[in-house]
Design an enzyme around this catalytic site. Structure first.
Site, mmCIF file in Angstrom:
data_model
loop_
_atom_site.group_PDB
_atom_site.id
_atom_site.type_symbol
_atom_site.label_atom_id
_atom_site.label_comp_id
_atom_site.label_asym_id
_atom_site.label_seq_id
_atom_site.Cartn_x
_atom_site.Cartn_y
_atom_site.Cartn_z
ATOM 1 N N ASP A 35 42.897 18.547 -29.941
ATOM 2 C CA ASP A 35 42.439 19.870 -29.538
ATOM 3 C C ASP A 35 41.541 19.856 -28.315
ATOM 4 O O ASP A 35 41.404 18.844 -27.638
ATOM 5 C CB ASP A 35 41.845 20.664 -30.704
ATOM 6 C CG ASP A 35 40.908 19.862 -31.555
ATOM 7 O OD1 ASP A 35 40.946 20.010 -32.775
ATOM 8 O OD2 ASP A 35 40.147 19.068 -30.970
ATOM 9 N N LYS A 57 42.293 25.698 -29.430
ATOM 10 C CA LYS A 57 41.100 26.047 -30.181
ATOM 11 C C LYS A 57 39.900 26.298 -29.307
ATOM 12 O O LYS A 57 38.853 25.697 -29.482
ATOM 13 C CB LYS A 57 40.754 24.964 -31.210
ATOM 14 C CG LYS A 57 41.296 25.283 -32.575
ATOM 15 C CD LYS A 57 40.490 24.540 -33.600
ATOM 16 C CE LYS A 57 40.950 24.880 -34.982
ATOM 17 N NZ LYS A 57 40.328 23.996 -35.964
ATOM 18 N N MET A 172 28.607 25.722 -32.362
ATOM 19 C CA MET A 172 29.392 26.962 -32.254
ATOM 20 C C MET A 172 28.500 28.201 -32.289
ATOM 21 O O MET A 172 28.904 29.239 -32.801
ATOM 22 C CB MET A 172 30.408 27.058 -33.419
ATOM 23 C CG MET A 172 31.335 25.882 -33.503
ATOM 24 S SD MET A 172 32.376 25.954 -34.984
ATOM 25 C CE MET A 172 31.206 25.520 -36.266
HETATM 26 N N1 SAH Z 1 33.563 18.029 -35.223
HETATM 27 C C1 SAH Z 1 32.757 18.312 -34.047
HETATM 28 C C2 SAH Z 1 32.238 19.720 -34.045
HETATM 29 C C3 SAH Z 1 33.293 20.758 -34.008
HETATM 30 S S1 SAH Z 1 32.664 22.376 -33.924
HETATM 31 C C4 SAH Z 1 31.643 17.282 -33.949
HETATM 32 O O1 SAH Z 1 31.397 16.523 -34.882
HETATM 33 O O2 SAH Z 1 31.040 17.197 -32.893
HETATM 34 C C5 SAH Z 1 32.691 22.664 -32.195
HETATM 35 C C6 SAH Z 1 31.293 22.792 -31.665
HETATM 36 O O3 SAH Z 1 30.737 21.512 -31.450
HETATM 37 C C7 SAH Z 1 31.190 23.472 -30.333
HETATM 38 O O4 SAH Z 1 31.205 24.867 -30.453
HETATM 39 C C8 SAH Z 1 29.849 22.984 -29.845
HETATM 40 O O5 SAH Z 1 28.804 23.671 -30.478
HETATM 41 C C9 SAH Z 1 29.840 21.578 -30.389
HETATM 42 N N2 SAH Z 1 30.254 20.593 -29.366
HETATM 43 C C10 SAH Z 1 31.247 19.699 -29.484
HETATM 44 N N3 SAH Z 1 31.309 18.915 -28.391
HETATM 45 C C11 SAH Z 1 30.327 19.318 -27.583
HETATM 46 C C12 SAH Z 1 29.857 18.890 -26.303
HETATM 47 N N4 SAH Z 1 30.426 17.872 -25.639
HETATM 48 N N5 SAH Z 1 28.801 19.529 -25.760
HETATM 49 C C13 SAH Z 1 28.212 20.547 -26.404
HETATM 50 N N6 SAH Z 1 28.613 20.985 -27.591
HETATM 51 C C14 SAH Z 1 29.644 20.378 -28.193
#
Ligand code: SAH
Length: 512
Positions: A35, A57, A172
């Site tokens: 994704d 997504k 998020m």
């Molecule tokens: N499974 C992922 C999270 C998924 S939810 C994890 O463990 O990181 C998606 C959210 O993760 C985004 O809306 C944001 O809030 C955060 N996110 C993921 N990667 C990011 C990044 N490189 N920089 C900032 N926020 C990030």
């Protein structure tokens, strides 16, 4: 027989934060379902022939609904495929990995979870913010900032969260920031508590906004920050002043610069990696692709058939080494077939490639040039030496000519041809526009053919853009650029990738 599904955490952004186990799973994949938060560069570790399914997504723009994604995993596994479900961060941290696992189990399909580095912890790290710190934070919570909108009442226990946990990390949550901060304040968290918003953390386009709980919503609005971003609240945010490392100028002299790297795909990565380590954003353009030579290996095959005859094997590129050994394998041969032949490499990278086949080069000249290699070899050739030169089809003739001049019998065997890669018109325009707008401010040339091929790909106009820095690996490449009336700004003194990067670094430091 049913296949296998791996739910793999891709890590937070920087593609090298994928785990070794995740990379191993990718290497076995028949199908990769990935994704938006996954850096496409991780896909390079899957076999080129695998099927890649992008399931999108963006926050409010689901390309493929979750139940369909889960079903896709089931269907592909039922076809007997090895499926990698590659998800940003960790699969079980707001990654809906649990839902996928449940459906797989229901369908009797085996799966494994490969945890990933979650953005919740890694993104603050890259912004210089430790999520715990003895003096000020002994607990942290990771919270969704985007509760299911169909839910009537909030599931979050705002009264307990607001003051019961030291560091709060919202994922998020960006579009919900006014609500989140208002809940925190209403439930007792002081409005002046330090907070930060971090967008695209761990990537070279990372942005960090330091604020407070009370001012966060307005500051984000003013800065126009968009998802994906993390909102972090707590005293730990104050440590950024001292612990910031990722976007620090001194450590990362190329931060804020975007470099166009033009090289054959397989080889671009080391240059790109070095540039990224220094803070640059890198755009890779495959200016060259490697193709079989036009004689379809006739000369190389003939050489391999009499490989025992040669006193010296000479390699002038990494590609030459790799293609030579690929061809040896076709003949059912390996390194042992080289017997007592001595081996020369034009430079350190080529010697490194030989090392991967268990060969320590007998000769590597100090300077990366055909002339220097010829001189170094001359002193070492036996009378009537037989020399095999496995190289690119199109190359300068200096080396064979010089060796023949001192009595050697030189067989030139093309091991590969370089071809200009094709770029579709939309991609061409996008790169050209980025250069013209100054968004790409540096372009690197690592050989004469990258000069020719890039000009073929982009046309000459974008390269005439004022202020675009043109960096060449050495004088021959620089001359090639001049032949198009483009003046190089930087020419490396040491003709290697490191030499090129160092020259670029010192140029920029002198300018600053
Ligand atoms: N499974 C992922 C999270 C998924 S939810 C994890 O463990 O990181 C998606 C959210 O993760 C985004 O809306 C944001 O809030 C955060 N996110 C993921 N990667 C990011 C990044 N490189 N920089 C900032 N926020 C990030």
């Amino acid at each position: 027989m049913a296949g296998m599904v791996y739910l793999v955490g891709a890590g937070p952004g920087d593609h090298r934060l994928l785990t070794l186990k995740g990379r191993d799973c990718l290497a076995q994949a028949d199908v990769v379902v990935y994704d938006r938060l996954v850096d496409p560069r991780e896909l390079q570790w899957a076999p080129a022939g695998a099927e890649f399914v992008y399931v999108g997504k963006a926050a409010s723009n689901h390309t493929m609904p979750q139940p369909e994604i889960s079903q896709l995993l089931v269907d592909k596994a039922k076809e007997g495929k090895t499926v990698v479900r590659l998800k940003g961060g960790d699969p079980y941290v707001f990654g809906r990995g649990g839902e996928e696992g449940l459906l797989l189990r229901e369908n009797g399909i085996d799966f494994e979870v490969v945890p990933g580095i979650t953005s919740a912890v890694a993104v603050p790290s890259y912004a210089g913010i430790p999520v715990t710190h003895r003096a000020v934070a002994t607990s942290f919570a990771v919270i969704t900032g985007h509760e299911d909108p169909t839910k009537e009442a909030s599931q979050l226990k705002w009264d307990k969260l607001a003051t019961g946990v030291d560091t709060l990390i919202f994922l998020m949550g960006l579009s919900n920031l006014p609500y989140i901060t208002q809940q925190l304040i209403a439930n007792g968290r002081p409005a002046d508590t330090p907070a930060a918003v971090i967008r695209w953390g761990t990537r070279t386009n990372q942005r960090v906004l330091v604020t407070t709980v009370g001012t966060a919503a307005a500051d984000v609005e003013k800065a126009g920050l968009k998802p994906p971003a993390i909102f972090i609240v707590g005293e730990v945010v104050k440590y950024r002043d001292q612990l910031d490392w990722f976007d620090r100028q001194a450590q990362r002299p190329l931060f804020g610069h975007t470099v166009l790297v033009t090289r054959a795909r397989a080889q671009a990565s080391r240059l790109s990696q070095t540039l990224e380590n220094m803070g640059a954003r890198v755009i890779e353009l495959p200016a060259i692709t490697i193709a079989p030579p036009s004689d379809d290996y006739e000369a190389l095959d003939a050489a391999i058939d009499r490989i025992d005859d040669f006193h010296w094997l000479v390699f002038t590129s990494v590609n030459g080494v790799e293609q030579f050994f690929a061809r040896m394998e076709q003949h059912g041969l390996d390194t042992r077939a080289l017997g007592y032949a001595r081996v020369a490499a034009i430079g350190r990278a080529t010697a490194g490639a030989l090392q991967r086949y268990g060969i320590k080069a007998d000769l590597v000249p100090d300077e990366y040039r055909a002339e220097t290699l010829a001189e170094a070899l001359q002193g070492q050739l036996p009378p009537h030496a037989k020399v095999l030169l496995a190289r690119a089809e199109k190359a300068r003739e200096v080396l064979p000519e010089k060796l023949r001049a001192c009595g050697a019998e030189v067989m030139v065997a093309p091991a590969y041809a370089t071809q200009a890669a094709e770029l579709d018109e939309a991609a061409r325009q996008e790169v050209a526009q980025q250069i013209e707008a100054g968004d790409i401010d540096i372009v690197t040339f690592t050989s004469s053919s990258t000069v020719e091929n890039l000009i073929k790909l982009l046309g000459i106009e974008p390269l005439q853009t004022k202020g675009l820095l043109k960096a060449c690996i050495g004088p021959i490449t620089a001359d090639k650029l001049r032949s198009f009336e483009l003046e190089p700004d930087i020419t490396a003194a040491e003709y290697t990738i490191d030499g090129l990067v160092n020259a670029l670094k010192s140029y920029l430091q002198h300018q600053a």
